[in-house]
Design a protein around this motif. Structure first.
Motif, PDB file in Angstrom:
ATOM      1  N   LYS A   1       0.562  -1.141  -0.119  1.00 39.37           N
ATOM      2  CA  LYS A   1       0.148   0.084  -0.026  1.00 39.37           C
ATOM      3  C   LYS A   1       0.856   1.406   0.072  1.00 39.37           C
ATOM      4  O   LYS A   1       0.469   2.298  -0.607  1.00 39.37           O
ATOM      5  CB  LYS A   1      -0.969  -0.305   1.083  1.00 39.37           C
ATOM      6  CG  LYS A   1      -1.797   1.161   0.978  1.00 39.37           C
ATOM      7  CD  LYS A   1      -3.079   0.749   2.022  1.00 39.37           C
ATOM      8  CE  LYS A   1      -4.193   1.898   1.809  1.00 39.37           C
ATOM      9  NZ  LYS A   1      -5.420   1.463   3.124  1.00 39.37           N
ATOM     10  N   MET A   2       2.004   1.432   0.808  1.00 41.78           N
ATOM     11  CA  MET A   2       2.809   2.439   0.880  1.00 41.78           C
ATOM     12  C   MET A   2       3.331   2.421  -0.475  1.00 41.78           C
ATOM     13  O   MET A   2       3.811   3.805  -1.041  1.00 41.78           O
ATOM     14  CB  MET A   2       3.869   2.360   1.715  1.00 41.78           C
ATOM     15  CG  MET A   2       4.965   3.410   1.805  1.00 41.78           C
ATOM     16  SD  MET A   2       6.276   3.055   3.200  1.00 41.78           S
ATOM     17  CE  MET A   2       7.272   1.811   2.508  1.00 41.78           C
ATOM     18  N   ALA A   3       3.860   1.595  -1.325  1.00 41.78           N
ATOM     19  CA  ALA A   3       4.613   1.708  -2.555  1.00 41.78           C
ATOM     20  C   ALA A   3       3.324   2.169  -3.521  1.00 41.78           C
ATOM     21  O   ALA A   3       3.760   2.998  -4.320  1.00 41.78           O
ATOM     22  CB  ALA A   3       4.961   0.111  -3.061  1.00 41.78           C
ATOM     23  N   PHE A   4       2.202   1.543  -3.641  1.00 40.56           N
ATOM     24  CA  PHE A   4       1.160   2.265  -4.536  1.00 40.56           C
ATOM     25  C   PHE A   4       0.991   3.611  -4.234  1.00 40.56           C
ATOM     26  O   PHE A   4       0.719   4.585  -5.022  1.00 40.56           O
ATOM     27  CB  PHE A   4      -0.074   1.490  -4.266  1.00 40.56           C
ATOM     28  CG  PHE A   4      -0.120   0.275  -5.294  1.00 40.56           C
ATOM     29  CD1 PHE A   4      -0.353   0.321  -6.496  1.00 40.56           C
ATOM     30  CD2 PHE A   4      -0.333  -1.068  -4.684  1.00 40.56           C
ATOM     31  CE1 PHE A   4      -0.599  -0.617  -7.219  1.00 40.56           C
ATOM     32  CE2 PHE A   4      -0.609  -2.076  -5.360  1.00 40.56           C
ATOM     33  CZ  PHE A   4      -0.568  -2.126  -7.023  1.00 40.56           C
ATOM     34  N   THR A   5       0.981   4.197  -2.870  1.00 35.34           N
ATOM     35  CA  THR A   5       0.674   5.406  -2.245  1.00 35.34           C
ATOM     36  C   THR A   5       1.836   6.260  -2.875  1.00 35.34           C
ATOM     37  O   THR A   5       1.492   7.500  -3.376  1.00 35.34           O
ATOM     38  CB  THR A   5       0.459   5.544  -0.983  1.00 35.34           C
ATOM     39  OG1 THR A   5      -0.585   4.688  -0.509  1.00 35.34           O
ATOM     40  CG2 THR A   5       0.284   7.017  -0.551  1.00 35.34           C
ATOM     41  N   THR A   6       2.855   6.084  -2.769  1.00 36.84           N
ATOM     42  CA  THR A   6       4.304   6.935  -3.149  1.00 36.84           C
ATOM     43  C   THR A   6       4.758   6.719  -4.654  1.00 36.84           C
ATOM     44  O   THR A   6       5.454   7.394  -4.776  1.00 36.84           O
ATOM     45  CB  THR A   6       5.275   6.452  -2.233  1.00 36.84           C
ATOM     46  OG1 THR A   6       5.730   5.254  -2.376  1.00 36.84           O
ATOM     47  CG2 THR A   6       5.008   6.769  -0.943  1.00 36.84           C
ATOM     48  N   GLY A   7       4.099   5.569  -5.315  1.00 37.81           N
ATOM     49  CA  GLY A   7       4.456   5.397  -6.536  1.00 37.81           C
ATOM     50  C   GLY A   7       6.053   4.709  -6.901  1.00 37.81           C
ATOM     51  O   GLY A   7       6.366   4.646  -7.953  1.00 37.81           O
ATOM     52  N   ALA A   8       6.333   4.149  -5.702  1.00 35.75           N
ATOM     53  CA  ALA A   8       7.581   3.342  -5.736  1.00 35.75           C
ATOM     54  C   ALA A   8       7.397   2.073  -6.285  1.00 35.75           C
ATOM     55  O   ALA A   8       6.302   1.254  -6.386  1.00 35.75           O
ATOM     56  CB  ALA A   8       8.028   3.286  -4.314  1.00 35.75           C
ATOM     57  N   TRP A   9       8.542   1.379  -6.732  1.00 32.54           N
ATOM     58  CA  TRP A   9       8.601   0.232  -7.460  1.00 32.54           C
ATOM     59  C   TRP A   9       8.624  -0.887  -6.495  1.00 32.54           C
ATOM     60  O   TRP A   9       8.057  -1.902  -6.441  1.00 32.54           O
ATOM     61  CB  TRP A   9       9.453   0.118  -8.554  1.00 32.54           C
ATOM     62  CG  TRP A   9       9.626   0.653  -9.780  1.00 32.54           C
ATOM     63  CD1 TRP A   9       8.575   1.539 -10.115  1.00 32.54           C
ATOM     64  CD2 TRP A   9      10.451   0.783 -10.827  1.00 32.54           C
ATOM     65  NE1 TRP A   9       8.678   2.155 -11.263  1.00 32.54           N
ATOM     66  CE2 TRP A   9       9.841   1.898 -11.682  1.00 32.54           C
ATOM     67  CE3 TRP A   9      11.744   0.509 -10.919  1.00 32.54           C
ATOM     68  CZ2 TRP A   9      10.569   2.209 -12.592  1.00 32.54           C
ATOM     69  CZ3 TRP A   9      12.452   0.590 -11.918  1.00 32.54           C
ATOM     70  CH2 TRP A   9      11.994   1.637 -13.126  1.00 32.54           C
ATOM     71  N   TYR A  10       9.576  -0.644  -5.338  1.00 36.32           N
ATOM     72  CA  TYR A  10       9.740  -1.620  -4.447  1.00 36.32           C
ATOM     73  C   TYR A  10       9.442  -0.847  -2.943  1.00 36.32           C
ATOM     74  O   TYR A  10       9.429   0.214  -2.954  1.00 36.32           O
ATOM     75  CB  TYR A  10      11.135  -1.933  -4.298  1.00 36.32           C
ATOM     76  CG  TYR A  10      11.716  -2.538  -5.458  1.00 36.32           C
ATOM     77  CD1 TYR A  10      11.756  -4.065  -5.606  1.00 36.32           C
ATOM     78  CD2 TYR A  10      12.251  -1.921  -6.511  1.00 36.32           C
ATOM     79  CE1 TYR A  10      12.338  -4.614  -6.922  1.00 36.32           C
ATOM     80  CE2 TYR A  10      12.847  -2.493  -7.671  1.00 36.32           C
ATOM     81  CZ  TYR A  10      12.757  -3.794  -7.662  1.00 36.32           C
ATOM     82  OH  TYR A  10      13.427  -4.383  -8.943  1.00 36.32           O
ATOM     83  N   ALA A  11       9.569  -1.658  -1.842  1.00 31.87           N
ATOM     84  CA  ALA A  11       9.185  -1.287  -0.441  1.00 31.87           C
ATOM     85  C   ALA A  11       9.845  -2.195   0.315  1.00 31.87           C
ATOM     86  O   ALA A  11      10.001  -3.496   0.281  1.00 31.87           O
ATOM     87  CB  ALA A  11       7.675  -0.917  -0.012  1.00 31.87           C
ATOM     88  N   THR A  12      10.459  -1.766   1.397  1.00 28.06           N
ATOM     89  CA  THR A  12      11.090  -2.518   2.572  1.00 28.06           C
ATOM     90  C   THR A  12      10.806  -2.046   3.634  1.00 28.06           C
ATOM     91  O   THR A  12      10.500  -0.891   4.086  1.00 28.06           O
ATOM     92  CB  THR A  12      12.851  -2.319   2.302  1.00 28.06           C
ATOM     93  OG1 THR A  12      13.214  -1.151   2.696  1.00 28.06           O
ATOM     94  CG2 THR A  12      13.105  -2.812   0.827  1.00 28.06           C
TER      95      THR A  12
ATOM     96  N   VAL B   1      12.578  -8.805   8.713  1.00 29.16           N
ATOM     97  CA  VAL B   1      12.662  -7.911   7.873  1.00 29.16           C
ATOM     98  C   VAL B   1      12.027  -8.156   6.382  1.00 29.16           C
ATOM     99  O   VAL B   1      12.185  -9.459   5.997  1.00 29.16           O
ATOM    100  CB  VAL B   1      14.149  -7.644   7.152  1.00 29.16           C
ATOM    101  CG1 VAL B   1      14.329  -6.411   6.429  1.00 29.16           C
ATOM    102  CG2 VAL B   1      15.095  -7.758   8.625  1.00 29.16           C
ATOM    103  N   ARG B   2      11.318  -7.253   5.748  1.00 32.32           N
ATOM    104  CA  ARG B   2      10.585  -7.582   4.596  1.00 32.32           C
ATOM    105  C   ARG B   2      10.691  -6.541   3.394  1.00 32.32           C
ATOM    106  O   ARG B   2      11.245  -5.501   3.629  1.00 32.32           O
ATOM    107  CB  ARG B   2       8.855  -7.520   4.936  1.00 32.32           C
ATOM    108  CG  ARG B   2       8.447  -8.294   6.080  1.00 32.32           C
ATOM    109  CD  ARG B   2       7.177  -8.145   6.299  1.00 32.32           C
ATOM    110  NE  ARG B   2       6.646  -8.896   7.618  1.00 32.32           N
ATOM    111  CZ  ARG B   2       6.469 -10.286   7.188  1.00 32.32           C
ATOM    112  NH1 ARG B   2       6.225 -11.038   6.252  1.00 32.32           N
ATOM    113  NH2 ARG B   2       5.923 -10.979   8.531  1.00 32.32           N
ATOM    114  N   ALA B   3      10.595  -7.133   2.274  1.00 35.02           N
ATOM    115  CA  ALA B   3      10.696  -6.238   1.042  1.00 35.02           C
ATOM    116  C   ALA B   3       9.656  -6.989  -0.145  1.00 35.02           C
ATOM    117  O   ALA B   3       9.398  -8.195   0.156  1.00 35.02           O
ATOM    118  CB  ALA B   3      11.853  -6.502   0.370  1.00 35.02           C
TER     119      ALA B   3
END
Length: 384
Positions: free
Chosen positions: A233-244, A257-259
């Protein structure tokens, strides 16, 4: 001609529930059942025997989105073949793992519609008389829930469909969720989709602390039990390709730890490295669990988990740069974008000021030139 009562038995995830709903309409079924873990590949044969083997009335049993049990494929095949001695049995699947066993079914009618989850739903939809817009929506939502690249590649993906799939996934994961959701869909699909929207809005998002290139990093521990979804959800909100990010697992008492890589981005750019492949290069001796697109690792402390999340993000940003943009050597951090834009605008303003000054000087020179010409002309007239 004998008319058998049709029952639909589906997998218990979002795609299975959507496919079961479409199958009910396609086969004009009188009953539908999906539930965890009863309709898993490992348990579905026993479930069918408990539910229907004693039936005195011949049935048409349709299984959808349930692959052959790879742990014990022969028992799976024998169980369905035995059931087919008393009932008509149809197996409709899209998992590539099932293909190698299709020829072993004799009494069972095995239909493979894959590997795309959307292809399975689209075929069922084509069998529905007078299919409605909501039927078409559910067909796509189910495939989105299965992270099917075909949805993106065919231009069907939207953020609204993603939200519906996320909310439906929450519904089916609740206690007896698949059982309740598939029956509710059959009776009132509009109400279920509205409930799914509400559930999706309640999914917490990780809070971004830093962005390194195409990677968003959570600033604090992820909400309990929402790790991958909160990151996505953070990735979609910020337009990022990845999130960790990182979280604390109550059951194991460990920091995790997650990605994740956004599945729609991966569908558009399949050459992008997965978090799992990058993690293997970073930590070759660590145990990495989960799907390569959303893996996780244990950490010894929260401080180590936080540091690993940042290290993972840097490596992902670097790998993504080399993977899809070989001519790009440096990403601009999101926090620096505003500052750099201000500098660019300031430079443009200075260029425009310089051009304006040079133009004014040019006009002044032309004016002086005209005055000199007029003065020279006047002097010649007086001389004559």
């Amino acid at each position: 001609m004998e008319t058998r009562r049709t029952v639909i038995v589906g997998h218990f995830d979002t795609h299975g529930v959507s496919a079961s709903y479409l199958a009910v309409k396609a086969f004009n079924a009188q009953e539908v059942y999906a539930n965890y873990p009863q309709t898993s590949p490992e348990q579905v044969v026993v479930t069918l025997q408990n539910l229907y083997s004693a039936s005195s009335v011949p049935l048409h049993i349709v299984l959808v989105d349930i692959p052959v049990d790879l742990k014990n494929p022969q028992a799976f095949i024998r169980g369905l073949e035995d059931l087919a001695t008393r009932h008509s049995v149809t197996l409709i699947d899209h998992h590539e793992s099932s293909v190698q066993f299709l020829s072993q079914f004799q009494r069972v009618r095995a239909i493979f519609l894959g590997p795309s989850a959307y292809d399975l739903n689209a075929w069922l939809l084509s069998q529905v008389p007078n299919a409605s817009d909501i039927d078409r929506t559910i067909a796509i939502v189910g495939a989105v829930g299965d992270r099917d690249p075909a949805v993106v590649q065919r231009g069907l993906f939207t953020q609204e469909l993603q939200a519906l799939a996320d909310g439906l996934d929450v519904l089916v994961r609740e206690r007896d969720g698949a059982f309740r959701t598939v029956r509710a869909l059959v009776h009132s699909p509009d109400s279920v989709l509205e409930e799914a929207r509400q559930k999706a809005s309640q999914i917490p998002s990780a809070r971004i602390g830093e962005r390194i290139g195409s990677v968003a990093i959570a600033t604090e521990a992820l909400p309990a039990q929402w790790g991958p979804k909160a990151l996505e959800k953070m990735a979609f909100t910020t337009g990022a390709w990845y999130a960790t990010g990182w979280s604390y697992d109550q059951r194991s008492g460990q920091w995790i730890v997650r990605a994740i890589i956004r599945w729609d981005v991966q569908a558009r750019m399949p050459s992008l490295p997965t978090p799992g492949s990058v993690a293997r290069n970073l930590w070759p001796t660590r145990s990495i669990i989960g799907h390569p697109s959303a893996p996780s690792m244990a950490a010894t402390s929260e401080d180590e988990a936080r540091e690993m999340a940042t290290q993972w993000a840097r490596a992902l940003a670097d790998a993504a740069t080399r993977g899809v943009a070989p001519n790009v050597t440096t990403f601009i951090a999101e926090t620096k974008v505003g500052e750099m834009m201000a500098e660019i605008l300031a430079r443009l303003e200075r260029v425009l000021e310089s051009q304006n000054r040079m133009y004014q000087e040019y006009l002044e020179l032309k004016k002086r030139q005209v005055e000199l010409l007029e003065q020279t002309s006047s002097q010649r007239v007086r001389a004559d």
